[in-house]
Design a protein around this motif. Structure first.
Motif, PDB file in Angstrom:
ATOM      1  N   ASN A   2      40.747  39.791  34.999  1.00 40.47           N
ATOM      2  CA  ASN A   2      41.848  40.649  35.132  1.00 40.47           C
ATOM      3  C   ASN A   2      41.866  41.992  34.450  1.00 40.47           C
ATOM      4  O   ASN A   2      41.441  41.830  33.457  1.00 40.47           O
ATOM      5  N   GLU A  30      50.763  39.863  34.330  1.00 43.96           N
ATOM      6  CA  GLU A  30      50.579  38.761  35.328  1.00 43.96           C
ATOM      7  C   GLU A  30      50.823  37.404  34.589  1.00 43.96           C
ATOM      8  O   GLU A  30      50.963  37.339  33.213  1.00 43.96           O
ATOM      9  N   VAL A  80      42.088  31.526  42.258  1.00 43.68           N
ATOM     10  CA  VAL A  80      41.450  32.622  43.131  1.00 43.68           C
ATOM     11  C   VAL A  80      42.764  33.352  43.971  1.00 43.68           C
ATOM     12  O   VAL A  80      43.853  32.772  44.048  1.00 43.68           O
ATOM     13  N   ASP A  81      42.674  34.706  43.939  1.00 41.53           N
ATOM     14  CA  ASP A  81      43.791  35.433  44.711  1.00 41.53           C
ATOM     15  C   ASP A  81      43.529  35.454  46.134  1.00 41.53           C
ATOM     16  O   ASP A  81      42.526  34.732  46.652  1.00 41.53           O
ATOM     17  N   ARG A  85      39.001  36.284  44.846  1.00 45.18           N
ATOM     18  CA  ARG A  85      38.536  36.506  43.655  1.00 45.18           C
ATOM     19  C   ARG A  85      39.368  35.561  42.358  1.00 45.18           C
ATOM     20  O   ARG A  85      40.366  35.393  42.589  1.00 45.18           O
ATOM     21  N   GLN A  86      38.316  35.213  41.332  1.00 42.66           N
ATOM     22  CA  GLN A  86      38.891  34.405  40.346  1.00 42.66           C
ATOM     23  C   GLN A  86      39.903  35.308  39.454  1.00 42.66           C
ATOM     24  O   GLN A  86      39.831  36.391  39.337  1.00 42.66           O
ATOM     25  N   THR A  87      41.182  34.505  39.108  1.00 45.08           N
ATOM     26  CA  THR A  87      42.256  35.319  38.810  1.00 45.08           C
ATOM     27  C   THR A  87      42.466  35.030  37.396  1.00 45.08           C
ATOM     28  O   THR A  87      42.920  35.864  36.426  1.00 45.08           O
ATOM     29  N   ASN A  89      43.868  32.948  35.479  1.00 47.65           N
ATOM     30  CA  ASN A  89      45.421  32.997  35.144  1.00 47.65           C
ATOM     31  C   ASN A  89      45.774  31.761  34.755  1.00 47.65           C
ATOM     32  O   ASN A  89      46.891  31.394  34.609  1.00 47.65           O
TER      33      ASN A  89
END
Length: 302
Positions: A2, A30, A80-81, A85-87, A89
């Motif tokens: 991010n 986020e 993923v979002d 894509r890898q978040t 989070n």
């Protein structure tokens, strides 16, 4: 990973010119989910970056850990979002086998905003947490001129604030004014947690003889976080709350507010601040500092 900042098209209005469209940089915000042993523990809003420090510091602030061996591993979990894509989070924290979570940690609600570090605590009685470090035994002293210079030292290193104007900062300094660690975040408590987490992972707890300088006000939660990390001096550019001053006094912490320019106000344990002849000679723990009537002018940005 991010982005710490995000670009956005904005419209600038001025009374002396026509509206103008341009790009601006905003501080990222986020959610971060913290998991312990595969189970959800809490979700906090933060600026992405230094996430492992944030999680480690948060666990120190919850009284879960206080030495690095209690936190053998931290890792990002898959997520993923909408674009696939890898978040980054979700962070999984593995605790040392046998680690018992305090009741106050078990009672925490699931969500914490970026503006509150204890909002998820289930009861008022659970707010005060016991520190394993005795601040009253810390005889650290600091020269007044060094302490007065820390807000500028902090501001000089606030790179994210320079780009966005929208984040808080916390800086850990030695008694001589050397910057050890600086972290920025949209949340005041997150910035402090990131500093404390860095210290835990570096094996530096308790942070005896250090000063925590923060860019905003000194709230109860920040005093508590500093206490749990063993920090004897907390300085802020703005005001403390009454509960923050009470806790600092009880804990044996030197609490400073309105620190800027040539003056500061000390609300508890001023004996650690060396002023006048005590600072010149470098002897003793220092003299009590009287800066006159409380200065409540507008604090510096940041």
């Amino acid at each position: 990973m991010n982005r710490v900042t995000q670009r956005r098209r904005i419209t600038t209005f001025r009374s002396t010119a026509d509206p103008r469209r341009r790009e601006d940089a905003l501080a990222g915000e986020e959610p971060l989910e913290i998991r312990l042993g595969g189970s959800a523990f809490t979700v906090t809003m933060r600026t992405p970056g230094d996430d492992f420090d944030l999680v480690a510091g948060f666990l120190v602030s919850e009284g879960v850990v206080w030495e690095p061996g209690q936190l053998p591993s931290l890792r990002y979990c898959a997520g993923v979002d909408e674009s696939g894509r890898q978040t980054f989070n979700v962070v999984e924290a593995q605790l040392r086998p046998g680690t018992v979570l305090p009741d106050t940690a078990l009672e925490r609600h699931v969500y914490t905003s970026s503006s509150c570090g204890i909002c998820g605590t289930a009861s008022i009685d659970a707010v005060r947490k016991s520190s394993r470090f005795d601040l009253r035994a810390d005889t650290a002293g600091v020269d007044l001129e060094v302490l007065l210079g820390l807000p500028d030292r902090l501001r000089e290193s606030q790179k994210l604030f320079d780009r966005t104007g929208g984040v808080h900062a916390a800086g850990l300094f030695t008694a001589g004014g050397e910057l050890l660690c600086l972290r920025e975040d949209v949340g005041r408590h997150n910035a402090v947690d990131k500093v404390v987490g860095w210290a835990l992972r570096e094996g530096r707890l308790p942070l005896a003889g250090t000063i925590l300088q923060v860019s905003g006000r000194a709230s109860f939660e920040l005093v508590q976080k500093a206490q749990l990390a063993g920090i004897p001096i907390l300085a802020a550019v703005s005001a403390p709350s009454s509960l923050a001053a009470d806790l600092a006094d009880d804990a044996g912490m030197t609490l400073v507010g309105f620190s800027r320019g040539s003056s500061l106000n000390c609300y508890s344990h001023p004996e650690r601040i060396r002023a006048g002849s005590a600072a010149d000679t470098g002897t003793g723990a220092g003299a009590a500092v009287d800066t006159g009537p409380a200065d409540r002018s507008v604090p510096a940005a940041g």
